[in-house]
Each structure stands twice: as C-alpha cells, then as structure tokens.
Design a protein around this motif. Structure first.
Motif, PDB file in Angstrom:
ATOM      1  N   PHE A 172     -21.409  56.662  15.698  1.00 12.07           N
ATOM      2  CA  PHE A 172     -22.495  57.582  16.050  1.00 12.07           C
ATOM      3  C   PHE A 172     -22.282  59.013  15.574  1.00 12.07           C
ATOM      4  O   PHE A 172     -23.100  59.555  14.831  1.00 12.07           O
ATOM      5  CB  PHE A 172     -22.725  57.583  17.557  1.00 12.07           C
ATOM      6  N   TRP A 173     -21.194  59.635  15.987  1.00 12.09           N
ATOM      7  CA  TRP A 173     -21.038  61.068  15.725  1.00 12.09           C
ATOM      8  C   TRP A 173     -21.017  61.420  14.247  1.00 12.09           C
ATOM      9  O   TRP A 173     -21.659  62.409  13.839  1.00 12.09           O
ATOM     10  CB  TRP A 173     -19.804  61.609  16.453  1.00 12.09           C
ATOM     11  N   PRO A 174     -20.334  60.661  13.390  1.00  7.74           N
ATOM     12  CA  PRO A 174     -20.424  60.999  11.958  1.00  7.74           C
ATOM     13  C   PRO A 174     -21.848  60.889  11.408  1.00  7.74           C
ATOM     14  O   PRO A 174     -22.259  61.691  10.574  1.00  7.74           O
ATOM     15  CB  PRO A 174     -19.483  59.971  11.301  1.00  7.74           C
ATOM     16  N   THR A 175     -22.591  59.905  11.896  1.00  9.20           N
ATOM     17  CA  THR A 175     -23.982  59.751  11.456  1.00  9.20           C
ATOM     18  C   THR A 175     -24.808  60.972  11.836  1.00  9.20           C
ATOM     19  O   THR A 175     -25.691  61.410  11.085  1.00  9.20           O
ATOM     20  CB  THR A 175     -24.599  58.487  12.086  1.00  9.20           C
ATOM     21  N   LEU A 176     -24.519  61.531  13.002  1.00  8.38           N
ATOM     22  CA  LEU A 176     -25.252  62.703  13.482  1.00  8.38           C
ATOM     23  C   LEU A 176     -24.897  63.953  12.680  1.00  8.38           C
ATOM     24  O   LEU A 176     -25.762  64.790  12.408  1.00  8.38           O
ATOM     25  CB  LEU A 176     -24.937  62.924  14.961  1.00  8.38           C
ATOM     26  N   LEU A 177     -23.638  64.080  12.286  1.00  4.17           N
ATOM     27  CA  LEU A 177     -23.147  65.335  11.731  1.00  4.17           C
ATOM     28  C   LEU A 177     -22.950  65.345  10.224  1.00  4.17           C
ATOM     29  O   LEU A 177     -22.933  66.415   9.618  1.00  4.17           O
ATOM     30  CB  LEU A 177     -21.811  65.687  12.415  1.00  4.17           C
ATOM     31  N   VAL A 178     -22.774  64.174   9.619  1.00  2.74           N
ATOM     32  CA  VAL A 178     -22.464  64.121   8.186  1.00  2.74           C
ATOM     33  C   VAL A 178     -23.653  63.533   7.419  1.00  2.74           C
ATOM     34  O   VAL A 178     -23.987  62.358   7.608  1.00  2.74           O
ATOM     35  CB  VAL A 178     -21.205  63.267   7.926  1.00  2.74           C
TER      36      VAL A 178
END
Length: 214
Positions: A172-178
């Motif tokens: 989730f978090w990499p998809t949101l930020l990268v």
C-alpha cells in the motif's frame, strides 16, 4: 401492497447515495476538501440539494460515510474459523491486501494527507471509522486463537499491528507515495504468505515448547 413502494424507494435512495459518494470522492481529489462544497457535490452527482442534505447534512458526515463504506467490505466478512493460525491469517491477509489495493483506498488517504494541516478531523475519521474497526476484527481473531491455545500472544495489539504492517508496508504505502509503483498479484500473495509465516513462527503454540515457555 406497501412493501413494493417501500422497496423501490429504498433502492432509489441507495442508488442516489452511491452517486453522491462517487461524486464527492472525485471532487475532493480534484479540488481538495476545503474547496469542495455540498452544492458542487449535488450538481456533480445529479441529485437535488435537498436529497443530498437529507442523506449528508455536512461534508464531515459525508467523508465519514465514504471512509466507513470503503472499509466495510472487509469488516463485514465472517472471521475465519479458529484452530489453524496459518489458514486463518492467510484469509485475513488476503482480504486486507485486496482492501488496500482498491483505488478508492488510495484516493482516501491522498485526501487525508493533502488536507491534514487544516482538517485533522479527516485523519480521525480515517482512523476511527475505517482502520480501527478493521484492526479490532484482526485483534479479535488473534484473541480467539490465543484462547483456543493455537497461539501464545501476550500483547495482541502489537501482534495485530505487526501482521497488518508487514502487508501494508509493501502493497500500500509505496503505491501511495511512489509514482508508477506496481505490485503484481503474485507478489502480493508472497507478501501475505511471508507475513503469515512470520507471525506463526513468532506466536504459534508448539506443544511442549509452548508449554515450557508459558
């Protein structure tokens, strides 16, 4: 004779509610929470202002509803049967990964992050109306396994956080930020499997070993 009209009106109300939620999410992303008005949402969704205000008297109430509905699919699932921590956590982990990879979830977090300095209540809604109820469902499952003797968990809050974190930190978090970050379905399955194996190895009850350590 009264059942059919009532059912019809309920269906129409649900359809209008869905239109409102879709329009609101899109406008929040386009304009930001602050610059989006209920009047704009009514116009975009094609419903009257009276209809919108009847369902959602304020933007805060509408955002709470968006968050709650986005998380509700997973929350409404029956908990896995107790007795096999690997199977049970596997089911929970796959549900969680599917929940986090739906586009709406990313959209919601982007709204919260963008508006956090001015509207901290959005973050509270995301946490209390969305993430926390799901966390409690995972916590409840681990408690049930602990009571059944399948696992030995002294700090069930920490164990639930560890499990969910191992999944969200990759899918989730990499998809949101990268920009452009993508995770294949096969990789998601692998991430879930490794999270399950890690928790099972750390907390699983292993007969005499568990008894000796307990």
């Amino acid at each position: 004779m009264t059942a059919t009209p009532t059912t019809y009106h309920q269906r129409v109300a649900r359809e209008k509610r869905a239109l409102i939620v879709t329009a609101a999410t899109a406008l929040f992303l386009e304009l930001g929470y602050d610059r989006t008005s209920l009047a704009q949402i009514a116009q975009r969704s094609g419903v009257s202002r009276a209809t919108l205000f009847k369902q959602f008297p304020s933007k805060a109430v509408l955002f709470d509803a968006i968050v709650t509905e986005s998380w509700s699919t997973a929350e409404d699932e029956d908990p896995p049967p107790v007795g096999n921590i690997v199977d049970g956590l596997g089911t929970i982990g796959r549900r969680y990964a599917a929940l986090l990879t739906q586009p709406k979830m990313t959209d919601l977090f982007r709204i919260v992050i963008a508006e956090l300095p001015r509207f901290p209540e959005l973050a509270r809604a995301q946490f209390s109306q969305g993430k926390m109820p799901y966390f409690e469902s995972v916590r409840g499952y681990l408690l049930a396994e602990d009571e059944a003797g399948t696992v030995r968990v002294e700090d069930v809050d920490l164990a639930a956080t560890q499990f969910l974190g191992m999944i969200s930190n990759y899918v989730f978090w990499p998809t949101l930020l990268v920009p452009g970050w993508e995770v294949s379905a096969e990789r998601v399955d692998q991430v879930v499997e490794e999270a399950v194996r890690t928790i099972a190895a750390r907390y699983g009850a292993h007969g005499p070993v568990a008894a000796t350590n307990g």
